[in-house]
Design a protein around this motif. Structure first.
Motif, PDB file in Angstrom:
ATOM      1  N   ASN A 144      15.087  -5.716   2.614  1.00  0.00           N
ATOM      2  CA  ASN A 144      16.001  -4.315   2.169  1.00  0.00           C
ATOM      3  C   ASN A 144      16.283  -5.038   0.861  1.00  0.00           C
ATOM      4  OD1 ASN A 144      15.834  -2.479   4.397  1.00  0.00           O
ATOM      5  ND2 ASN A 144      17.092  -4.044   5.433  1.00  0.00           N
ATOM      6  N   ASP A 145      15.977  -6.036   0.127  1.00  0.00           N
ATOM      7  CA  ASP A 145      16.171  -6.496  -1.094  1.00  0.00           C
ATOM      8  C   ASP A 145      15.146  -5.609  -2.195  1.00  0.00           C
ATOM      9  OD1 ASP A 145      18.272  -8.072  -0.878  1.00  0.00           O
ATOM     10  OD2 ASP A 145      17.111  -9.914  -0.125  1.00  0.00           O
ATOM     11  N   PHE A 146      14.210  -5.021  -1.599  1.00  0.00           N
ATOM     12  CA  PHE A 146      13.171  -4.262  -2.268  1.00  0.00           C
ATOM     13  C   PHE A 146      13.494  -2.716  -1.979  1.00  0.00           C
ATOM     14  CE2 PHE A 146      10.974  -8.209  -1.607  1.00  0.00           C
ATOM     15  CZ  PHE A 146      10.652  -8.574  -2.930  1.00  0.00           C
ATOM     16  N   LYS A 147      13.131  -1.933  -3.097  1.00  0.00           N
ATOM     17  CA  LYS A 147      12.911  -0.519  -2.864  1.00  0.00           C
ATOM     18  C   LYS A 147      11.428  -0.188  -2.957  1.00  0.00           C
ATOM     19  CE  LYS A 147      13.418   4.281  -5.126  1.00  0.00           C
ATOM     20  NZ  LYS A 147      13.998   4.543  -6.361  1.00  0.00           N
ATOM     21  N   VAL A 148      11.015   0.611  -1.898  1.00  0.00           N
ATOM     22  CA  VAL A 148       9.446   0.726  -1.994  1.00  0.00           C
ATOM     23  C   VAL A 148       9.281   2.021  -2.827  1.00  0.00           C
ATOM     24  CG1 VAL A 148       7.456   1.238  -0.486  1.00  0.00           C
ATOM     25  CG2 VAL A 148       9.399  -0.112   0.428  1.00  0.00           C
ATOM     26  N   GLU A 149       8.456   1.864  -3.871  1.00  0.00           N
ATOM     27  CA  GLU A 149       8.564   3.085  -4.823  1.00  0.00           C
ATOM     28  C   GLU A 149       7.058   3.854  -4.478  1.00  0.00           C
ATOM     29  OE1 GLU A 149      10.375   3.661  -7.037  1.00  0.00           O
ATOM     30  OE2 GLU A 149      11.502   2.066  -7.729  1.00  0.00           O
ATOM     31  N   SER A 150       6.141   3.134  -3.781  1.00  0.00           N
ATOM     32  CA  SER A 150       4.610   3.800  -3.474  1.00  0.00           C
ATOM     33  C   SER A 150       4.048   2.996  -2.530  1.00  0.00           C
ATOM     34  CB  SER A 150       4.181   4.487  -4.702  1.00  0.00           C
ATOM     35  OG  SER A 150       3.436   3.293  -5.353  1.00  0.00           O
ATOM     36  N   ILE A 151       3.349   3.566  -1.779  1.00  0.00           N
ATOM     37  CA  ILE A 151       2.539   2.997  -0.946  1.00  0.00           C
ATOM     38  C   ILE A 151       1.220   3.683  -0.947  1.00  0.00           C
ATOM     39  CG2 ILE A 151       3.263   3.815   1.520  1.00  0.00           C
ATOM     40  CD1 ILE A 151       2.192   0.101   0.869  1.00  0.00           C
ATOM     41  N   GLU A 152       0.005   3.138  -0.880  1.00  0.00           N
ATOM     42  CA  GLU A 152      -1.397   3.979  -0.943  1.00  0.00           C
ATOM     43  C   GLU A 152      -2.283   2.991   0.104  1.00  0.00           C
ATOM     44  OE1 GLU A 152      -4.189   5.710  -4.138  1.00  0.00           O
ATOM     45  OE2 GLU A 152      -2.684   4.311  -4.803  1.00  0.00           O
TER      46      GLU A 152
END
Length: 349
Positions: free
Chosen positions: A320-328
């Motif tokens: 949770n120290d990351f924000k997921v901007e995109s996944i493909e």
């Protein structure tokens, strides 16, 4: 007609029970109750069968459709593990990660010399088109792909377990690294701490115990005849292999989860888990992490390119120290798996 309706409704109840058991799969360790993991594996089939029942009763007997409909909505969180509708983000992010089980690029090595040369060039072009990736996590890879990435990232840094064909290749310096010993000759987990411009990040890449049932499943599907003993022997063989492998994966996933829990850095786990989101193995690995596809995926998340439909078994988990901007999920045909590419931003403390 009344008898037929009752018979179909009885089948409907069986499918509902199967779907409910699939929902329970993440909560039961296959070392104790392996049969739940089998229902979890067939979640997509059970889901579509229940959807078919809803459509059937909508036409034939409206009041009966609610049983399957309610059951489907009860498992909405499981559905998001396979199909998601997040809005696509074009934010560049701070870190881009790709995970890819290349299956040793067997398909690329077959054919005439000209065919092989052309296919190798296609793979090179594929990696070159994703030169924005900061960290490549490769399982069942090869020196061939390593050499391509060495040209793509001249200043690259690598941590590898070459005897298991597992690589972490990073644009950023690797300041420490190691592995988790599963005690098997084929499966692996390695980790590397990289020093990015925004801080240290721990990257794990893993290849958990394979089911080794793909060829058996193809034979059963191609020659399926429930009247023949050979078909049932094939099914029993698949169930036996899957029960054994699911137990091993559960232990391997717990080893990774325990190791990652001790890490003080921001952490990402990129892995071929060989189990779907409706599995105990997945629940152990995901834990307090974000499943990047659930967080930011769009469309159908299938990552397995073989004959077994709707399998999503390759993941990038981010804490949770990351924000997921995109996944493909990249629908390339160089392996029996598809590459998965995620873009992440650091969350400000």
């Amino acid at each position: 007609m009344k008898f037929i309706k009752k018979s179909i409704f009885a089948l409907n109840i069986v499918l509902i029970i199967g779907l409910l058991l699939a929902y329970l799969s993440p909560y039961f360790d296959p070392n104790d109750y392996w049969i739940f993991s089998m229902f979890g594996l067939f979640y997509p089939v059970l889901l579509f069968a229940n959807i078919a029942m809803v459509l059937f009763w909508m036409i034939v007997e409206f009041k009966y459709l609610f049983a399957s409909l309610i059951t489907i909505f009860m498992g909405w969180s499981h559905l998001q593990g396979f199909v998601n509708f997040s809005a696509l983000s074009e934010e560049p992010g701070d870190l881009t990660v790709m995970t890819y089980n290349a299956n040793f690029f067997y398909s690329v090595q077959n054919g005439t010399k000209k065919d092989v040369k052309n296919k190798r060039q296609e793979v090179s072009s594929f990696f070159e088109s994703h030169n924005d990736v900061d960290v490549f996590c490769l399982q069942e890879s090869s020196k061939f792909s390593k050499d391509i990435l060495k040209k793509l990232l001249p200043e690259y840094h690598v941590h590898e377990m070459p005897q298991r064909a597992t690589f972490i290749i990073s644009r950023y310096p690797i300041i420490s690294n190691g592995d988790i010993d599963f005690g098997t000759s084929t499966n692996s987990c390695i980790w590397a701490d990289i020093k990015t411009q925004s801080g240290k990040v721990r990257i794990y890449t893993a290849h958990l115990q394979s089911n080794r049932v793909s060829k058996d499943a193809v034979v059963v599907l191609d020659n399926a005849n429930l009247q023949e003993k050979k078909t049932w022997n094939g099914i029993r063989g698949i169930l036996s292999k899957y029960s054994q492998s699911s137990r091993k994966r559960a232990k391997q996933a717990q080893m990774i989860a325990d190791h990652a829990a001790k890490c003080a850095h921001k952490t990402i786990i990129a892995a071929d888990v060989n189990d779907p989101p409706t599995s105990y193995t997945y629940s152990r690995l995901c834990g307090d992490f974000q499943d990047s596809f659930v967080a930011a995926g769009a469309g159908i998340g299938t990552t397995y390119a073989g004959r077994i439909p709707m399998l999503r078994i390759d993941y990038i988990f981010a804490d949770n120290d990351f924000k997921v901007e995109s996944i493909e999920v990249l629908k390339e045909s160089y392996s029996d798996h598809y590459p998965v590419k995620g873009v992440y931003s650091f969350v400000e403390d």
